[in-house]
Design a protein around this motif. Structure first.
Motif, PDB file in Angstrom:
ATOM      1  N   PHE A  64      27.443  33.437 118.825  1.00  0.00           N
ATOM      2  CA  PHE A  64      27.444  34.726 118.140  1.00  0.00           C
ATOM      3  C   PHE A  64      28.437  34.708 116.983  1.00  0.00           C
ATOM      4  CE2 PHE A  64      29.428  38.932 117.648  1.00  0.00           C
ATOM      5  CZ  PHE A  64      28.327  39.695 117.315  1.00  0.00           C
ATOM      6  N   ARG A  65      29.655  34.231 117.247  1.00  0.00           N
ATOM      7  CA  ARG A  65      30.685  34.206 116.210  1.00  0.00           C
ATOM      8  C   ARG A  65      30.262  33.314 115.045  1.00  0.00           C
ATOM      9  NH1 ARG A  65      36.337  35.216 115.979  1.00  0.00           N
ATOM     10  NH2 ARG A  65      36.190  36.019 118.112  1.00  0.00           N
ATOM     11  N   ALA A  66      29.697  32.144 115.352  1.00  0.00           N
ATOM     12  CA  ALA A  66      29.281  31.223 114.297  1.00  0.00           C
ATOM     13  C   ALA A  66      28.195  31.839 113.419  1.00  0.00           C
ATOM     14  CB  ALA A  66      28.790  29.914 114.908  1.00  0.00           C
ATOM     15  N   GLU A  67      27.249  32.547 114.043  1.00  0.00           N
ATOM     16  CA  GLU A  67      26.175  33.180 113.283  1.00  0.00           C
ATOM     17  C   GLU A  67      26.709  34.308 112.403  1.00  0.00           C
ATOM     18  OE1 GLU A  67      22.559  32.557 113.333  1.00  0.00           O
ATOM     19  OE2 GLU A  67      23.545  30.690 113.856  1.00  0.00           O
ATOM     20  N   VAL A  68      27.646  35.076 112.933  1.00  0.00           N
ATOM     21  CA  VAL A  68      28.238  36.161 112.147  1.00  0.00           C
ATOM     22  C   VAL A  68      29.000  35.594 110.952  1.00  0.00           C
ATOM     23  CG1 VAL A  68      29.968  37.999 112.157  1.00  0.00           C
ATOM     24  CG2 VAL A  68      28.361  37.781 114.070  1.00  0.00           C
ATOM     25  N   GLU A  69      29.795  34.567 111.178  1.00  0.00           N
ATOM     26  CA  GLU A  69      30.585  33.983 110.093  1.00  0.00           C
ATOM     27  C   GLU A  69      29.687  33.373 109.028  1.00  0.00           C
ATOM     28  OE1 GLU A  69      34.717  33.038 112.515  1.00  0.00           O
ATOM     29  OE2 GLU A  69      33.317  31.393 112.099  1.00  0.00           O
ATOM     30  N   ALA A  70      28.568  32.784 109.456  1.00  0.00           N
ATOM     31  CA  ALA A  70      27.631  32.217 108.485  1.00  0.00           C
ATOM     32  C   ALA A  70      27.017  33.319 107.631  1.00  0.00           C
ATOM     33  CB  ALA A  70      26.541  31.429 109.206  1.00  0.00           C
ATOM     34  N   HIS A  71      26.790  34.479 108.230  1.00  0.00           N
ATOM     35  CA  HIS A  71      26.159  35.581 107.499  1.00  0.00           C
ATOM     36  C   HIS A  71      27.138  36.266 106.544  1.00  0.00           C
ATOM     37  CE1 HIS A  71      23.049  38.691 106.937  1.00  0.00           C
ATOM     38  NE2 HIS A  71      24.087  39.509 106.766  1.00  0.00           N
TER      39      HIS A  71
END
Length: 245
Positions: A67-74
């Motif tokens: 979840f954190r990785a996807e948020v940071e990518a966005h």
């Protein structure tokens, strides 16, 4: 490690399974709408305005690191260090009044306990959070604290099979003898890769169409005893196979 489809023949479940493994969020406790609401609020503050429905579709059943990785990518920058604490505080505030067990599941786990059927909880969430929610909803009395497992107990959380294999090993049950109850496509994938029968619960935020890889899909917890082979034959014959709808 087993990493193959399970046998779709459910004849072996005319008797109670050797072990029932429950996911927590969305299966035992109705926490996912609350979590989606808090995440949508916090993400909005970071500039990502996303609906609760979209968050549920993308992230139910995933790990916190994913979840954190996807948020940071966005958003193109690191998630603030205060995220976890802010999420916990807002979630717990909502949970004080709104958190409940999933409708009908307490009767299911109480019935399994009365029959002496081994059962455990396997969730990607932090163990302390799972224990808190189980206690808050009155479900903890049906599980041993030693048999509440977290994604942090293994090298790779769901959708890897590691967590379910770890749980079955601790309980001393071969993977083929275990049944998993899940409500996310990532959890279903993990259980299938572990070589376990998996029942997909489509009565929450996850639609039945996302659970088509489950051995069976169901929408009402009252159906679970029949799927476990614990109801009268006439009812057992009315099981719903595959996707409902």
């Amino acid at each position: 490690m087993p990493d193959k489809p399970v046998d779709e023949d459910l004849s072996s479940f005319d008797a109670p399974p050797a072990l029932v493994i429950f996911d927590c969020d969305g299966v035992l406790v109705d926490s996912e709408p609350l979590a989606a609401r808090v995440n949508a609020e916090l993400l909005g503050e970071l500039g990502w305005h996303v609906s609760e429905e979209e968050l549920a579709r993308r992230f139910i059943g995933t790990s916190a690191s994913h979840f954190r990785a996807e948020v940071e990518a966005h958003i193109g920058r690191p998630v603030p260090e205060s995220w976890d604490a802010r999420f916990r505080d807002r979630f717990e505030e909502l949970a004080e009044t709104d958190l409940a067990s999933v409708k009908g599941v307490k009767e299911v786990v109480a019935g399994l306990a009365a029959l002496g059927v081994p059962r455990c909880v396997a969730s990607n969430s932090r163990r302390v959070r799972v224990l808190w929610m189980l206690r808050r909803t009155g479900l903890m009395e049906y599980f041993s604290e030693a048999h509440v497992f977290s994604g942090r107990d293994v090298a790779a959380p769901k959708p890897a099979p590691d967590l379910f294999l770890h749980a079955s090993a601790v309980l001393g049950v071969a993977p083929a003898g275990a049944v998993v109850v899940e409500d996310s496509r990532f959890g279903v994938e993990a259980a299938k890769r572990a070589g376990m029968v998996v029942f997909g619960y489509a009565g929450g935020l996850t639609p039945a169409s996302d659970l088509v890889e489950a051995t069976e899909v169901f929408e009402d917890m009252a159906q679970l005893p029949g799927l476990f082979g614990l109801d009268p034959p006439a009812q057992a014959q009315s099981r719903v196979r595959g996707t409902l709808g």
